[in-house]
Scaffold this motif. Structure first.
Motif, PDB file in Angstrom:
ATOM      1  N   ARG A 126      38.000  56.812  17.447  1.00 51.32           N
ATOM      2  CA  ARG A 126      36.709  57.329  17.915  1.00 51.32           C
ATOM      3  C   ARG A 126      36.900  58.185  19.175  1.00 51.32           C
ATOM      4  NH1 ARG A 126      34.309  53.295  16.538  1.00 51.32           N
ATOM      5  NH2 ARG A 126      34.751  51.921  18.276  1.00 51.32           N
ATOM      6  N   THR A 127      37.707  57.724  20.111  1.00 54.46           N
ATOM      7  CA  THR A 127      37.963  58.476  21.340  1.00 54.46           C
ATOM      8  C   THR A 127      38.709  59.773  21.048  1.00 54.46           C
ATOM      9  OG1 THR A 127      38.007  56.419  22.610  1.00 54.46           O
ATOM     10  CG2 THR A 127      38.998  58.354  23.640  1.00 54.46           C
ATOM     11  N   VAL A 128      39.700  59.717  20.177  1.00 53.04           N
ATOM     12  CA  VAL A 128      40.453  60.924  19.809  1.00 53.04           C
ATOM     13  C   VAL A 128      39.528  61.915  19.111  1.00 53.04           C
ATOM     14  CG1 VAL A 128      42.292  61.815  18.303  1.00 53.04           C
ATOM     15  CG2 VAL A 128      42.707  59.806  19.751  1.00 53.04           C
ATOM     16  N   SER A 129      38.701  61.434  18.200  1.00 48.52           N
ATOM     17  CA  SER A 129      37.775  62.315  17.484  1.00 48.52           C
ATOM     18  C   SER A 129      36.836  63.028  18.454  1.00 48.52           C
ATOM     19  CB  SER A 129      36.968  61.525  16.461  1.00 48.52           C
ATOM     20  OG  SER A 129      36.150  62.386  15.706  1.00 48.52           O
ATOM     21  N   LEU A 130      36.254  62.278  19.380  1.00 49.20           N
ATOM     22  CA  LEU A 130      35.365  62.890  20.376  1.00 49.20           C
ATOM     23  C   LEU A 130      36.109  63.904  21.239  1.00 49.20           C
ATOM     24  CD1 LEU A 130      33.320  59.756  21.489  1.00 49.20           C
ATOM     25  CD2 LEU A 130      32.455  61.735  20.241  1.00 49.20           C
ATOM     26  N   THR A 131      37.316  63.576  21.642  1.00 49.69           N
ATOM     27  CA  THR A 131      38.125  64.481  22.460  1.00 49.69           C
ATOM     28  C   THR A 131      38.410  65.766  21.701  1.00 49.69           C
ATOM     29  OG1 THR A 131      39.148  62.597  23.595  1.00 49.69           O
ATOM     30  CG2 THR A 131      40.298  64.715  23.728  1.00 49.69           C
ATOM     31  N   LEU A 132      38.858  65.658  20.460  1.00 48.28           N
ATOM     32  CA  LEU A 132      39.183  66.839  19.667  1.00 48.28           C
ATOM     33  C   LEU A 132      37.952  67.701  19.413  1.00 48.28           C
ATOM     34  CD1 LEU A 132      41.602  65.254  17.041  1.00 48.28           C
ATOM     35  CD2 LEU A 132      42.228  66.762  18.952  1.00 48.28           C
ATOM     36  N   ARG A 133      36.823  67.077  19.221  1.00 46.09           N
ATOM     37  CA  ARG A 133      35.594  67.822  18.915  1.00 46.09           C
ATOM     38  C   ARG A 133      35.032  68.557  20.130  1.00 46.09           C
ATOM     39  NH1 ARG A 133      33.913  66.344  13.680  1.00 46.09           N
ATOM     40  NH2 ARG A 133      35.218  64.674  12.878  1.00 46.09           N
ATOM     41  N   THR A 134      35.547  68.269  21.334  1.00 45.64           N
ATOM     42  CA  THR A 134      35.107  68.987  22.527  1.00 45.64           C
ATOM     43  C   THR A 134      35.993  70.195  22.835  1.00 45.64           C
ATOM     44  OG1 THR A 134      36.416  67.628  24.051  1.00 45.64           O
ATOM     45  CG2 THR A 134      34.170  66.878  23.558  1.00 45.64           C
ATOM     46  N   LEU A 135      37.076  70.369  22.088  1.00 46.85           N
ATOM     47  CA  LEU A 135      37.960  71.512  22.327  1.00 46.85           C
ATOM     48  C   LEU A 135      37.281  72.807  21.898  1.00 46.85           C
ATOM     49  CD1 LEU A 135      41.334  70.015  21.044  1.00 46.85           C
ATOM     50  CD2 LEU A 135      40.607  70.315  23.425  1.00 46.85           C
ATOM     51  N   PRO A 136      37.667  73.931  22.529  1.00 44.86           N
ATOM     52  CA  PRO A 136      37.089  75.213  22.119  1.00 44.86           C
ATOM     53  C   PRO A 136      37.400  75.520  20.654  1.00 44.86           C
ATOM     54  CG  PRO A 136      38.303  75.434  24.180  1.00 44.86           C
ATOM     55  CD  PRO A 136      38.586  74.057  23.651  1.00 44.86           C
ATOM     56  N   PRO A 137      36.490  76.225  19.976  1.00 47.84           N
ATOM     57  CA  PRO A 137      36.726  76.597  18.567  1.00 47.84           C
ATOM     58  C   PRO A 137      38.073  77.303  18.413  1.00 47.84           C
ATOM     59  CG  PRO A 137      34.500  77.167  19.236  1.00 47.84           C
ATOM     60  CD  PRO A 137      35.219  76.733  20.478  1.00 47.84           C
ATOM     61  N   GLY A 138      38.763  76.979  17.333  1.00 51.06           N
ATOM     62  CA  GLY A 138      40.063  77.575  17.059  1.00 51.06           C
ATOM     63  C   GLY A 138      41.228  76.697  17.459  1.00 51.06           C
ATOM     64  N   LEU A 139      41.033  75.806  18.425  1.00 51.60           N
ATOM     65  CA  LEU A 139      42.117  74.902  18.812  1.00 51.60           C
ATOM     66  C   LEU A 139      42.231  73.736  17.844  1.00 51.60           C
ATOM     67  CD1 LEU A 139      41.852  74.734  22.705  1.00 51.60           C
ATOM     68  CD2 LEU A 139      43.509  75.984  21.296  1.00 51.60           C
ATOM     69  N   CYS A 140      41.089  73.277  17.362  1.00 50.41           N
ATOM     70  CA  CYS A 140      41.058  72.181  16.389  1.00 50.41           C
ATOM     71  C   CYS A 140      39.748  72.303  15.621  1.00 50.41           C
ATOM     72  CB  CYS A 140      41.140  70.836  17.103  1.00 50.41           C
ATOM     73  SG  CYS A 140      41.176  69.446  15.989  1.00 50.41           S
ATOM     74  N   ASP A 141      39.857  72.693  14.372  1.00 52.98           N
ATOM     75  CA  ASP A 141      38.653  72.903  13.567  1.00 52.98           C
ATOM     76  C   ASP A 141      38.538  71.854  12.478  1.00 52.98           C
ATOM     77  OD1 ASP A 141      37.884  75.196  14.989  1.00 52.98           O
ATOM     78  OD2 ASP A 141      39.271  76.430  13.817  1.00 52.98           O
ATOM     79  N   PHE A 142      37.458  71.098  12.531  1.00 53.70           N
ATOM     80  CA  PHE A 142      37.183  70.107  11.491  1.00 53.70           C
ATOM     81  C   PHE A 142      36.489  70.814  10.340  1.00 53.70           C
ATOM     82  CE2 PHE A 142      37.823  67.522  15.186  1.00 53.70           C
ATOM     83  CZ  PHE A 142      38.404  66.361  14.698  1.00 53.70           C
ATOM     84  N   ALA A 143      37.116  70.819   9.184  1.00 58.26           N
ATOM     85  CA  ALA A 143      36.563  71.510   8.024  1.00 58.26           C
ATOM     86  C   ALA A 143      36.105  70.487   6.999  1.00 58.26           C
ATOM     87  CB  ALA A 143      37.623  72.422   7.401  1.00 58.26           C
ATOM     88  N   PRO A 144      35.011  70.786   6.308  1.00 58.82           N
ATOM     89  CA  PRO A 144      34.555  69.893   5.240  1.00 58.82           C
ATOM     90  C   PRO A 144      35.608  69.778   4.147  1.00 58.82           C
ATOM     91  CG  PRO A 144      32.962  71.661   5.628  1.00 58.82           C
ATOM     92  CD  PRO A 144      34.169  71.952   6.459  1.00 58.82           C
ATOM     93  N   VAL A 145      35.632  68.684   3.459  1.00 59.13           N
ATOM     94  CA  VAL A 145      36.556  68.483   2.355  1.00 59.13           C
ATOM     95  C   VAL A 145      36.158  69.433   1.230  1.00 59.13           C
ATOM     96  CG1 VAL A 145      37.381  66.852   0.609  1.00 59.13           C
ATOM     97  CG2 VAL A 145      37.016  66.081   2.965  1.00 59.13           C
ATOM     98  N   ALA A 146      37.139  70.191   0.720  1.00 54.27           N
ATOM     99  CA  ALA A 146      36.875  71.116  -0.389  1.00 54.27           C
ATOM    100  C   ALA A 146      36.580  70.320  -1.655  1.00 54.27           C
ATOM    101  CB  ALA A 146      38.061  72.029  -0.603  1.00 54.27           C
ATOM    102  N   LYS A 147      35.594  70.739  -2.376  1.00 55.19           N
ATOM    103  CA  LYS A 147      35.214  70.032  -3.620  1.00 55.19           C
ATOM    104  C   LYS A 147      35.858  70.691  -4.806  1.00 55.19           C
ATOM    105  CE  LYS A 147      32.203  67.286  -1.622  1.00 55.19           C
ATOM    106  NZ  LYS A 147      32.107  65.963  -1.584  1.00 55.19           N
TER     107      LYS A 147
END
Length: 147
Positions: A126-147
């Motif tokens: 949970r802490t890692v997820s929150l940390t990663l999600r605060t990074l500027p766009p392009g450093l770590c992008d969470f993408a939806p799972v491709a269907k």
């Protein structure tokens, strides 16, 4: 070893929150390595040159690979791997060398160990997820799972 696999699976699920593991190997492997180290589990970060990209994952003290994003290569490979792979090196792990990156996570894990002495995978994830999600766009992008 089953305990490490379960820990890595819970960690991955908590960090990704249903998003794809595509291009997330450093984002998952580096903090997972730091969490293992803080918990007293020896591991090493490795990097493999796959031609089109590089791939980061962990090697455990017994030589087994623990790869929290192994499934990202399944669309391009005959070798279908689970989301979190634990076992002998697969094709995507061959020729890997030690990777010195990811050190920035060690200080955070030391602080998390102070706050959460058992370093449960869900708390760390949970802490890692929150940390990663605060990074500027392009450093770590969470993408939806491709269907």
């Amino acid at each position: 070893m089953a305990g490490l696999l379960t820990y890595a699976q819970i960690f991955r699920e908590t960090v990704l929150q249903g998003c794809s593991s595509q291009r997330m190997c450093v984002a998952l492997s580096a903090p997972l390595h730091a969490a293992f180290r803080a918990r007293g589990t020896a591991s090493e970060l490795l990097i493999a040159d796959l031609g089109e990209c590089e791939h980061v994952f962990l090697r455990l003290a017994d030589g087994q690979v623990l790869d929290p994003t192994a499934d990202q290569f399944n669309p391009f490979s005959r070798e279908k791997l689970p989301g979190v792979y634990l076992g002998a090196p697969a094709l995507i792990h061959e020729g890997a060398l030690p990777w010195p990156g990811g050190q920035e996570w060690h200080e955070l894990m030391a602080e998390l160990k102070r706050l959460y002495p058992t370093l449960e995978a869900s708390d760390v994830g949970r802490t890692v997820s929150l940390t990663l999600r605060t990074l500027p766009p392009g450093l770590c992008d969470f993408a939806p799972v491709a269907k």
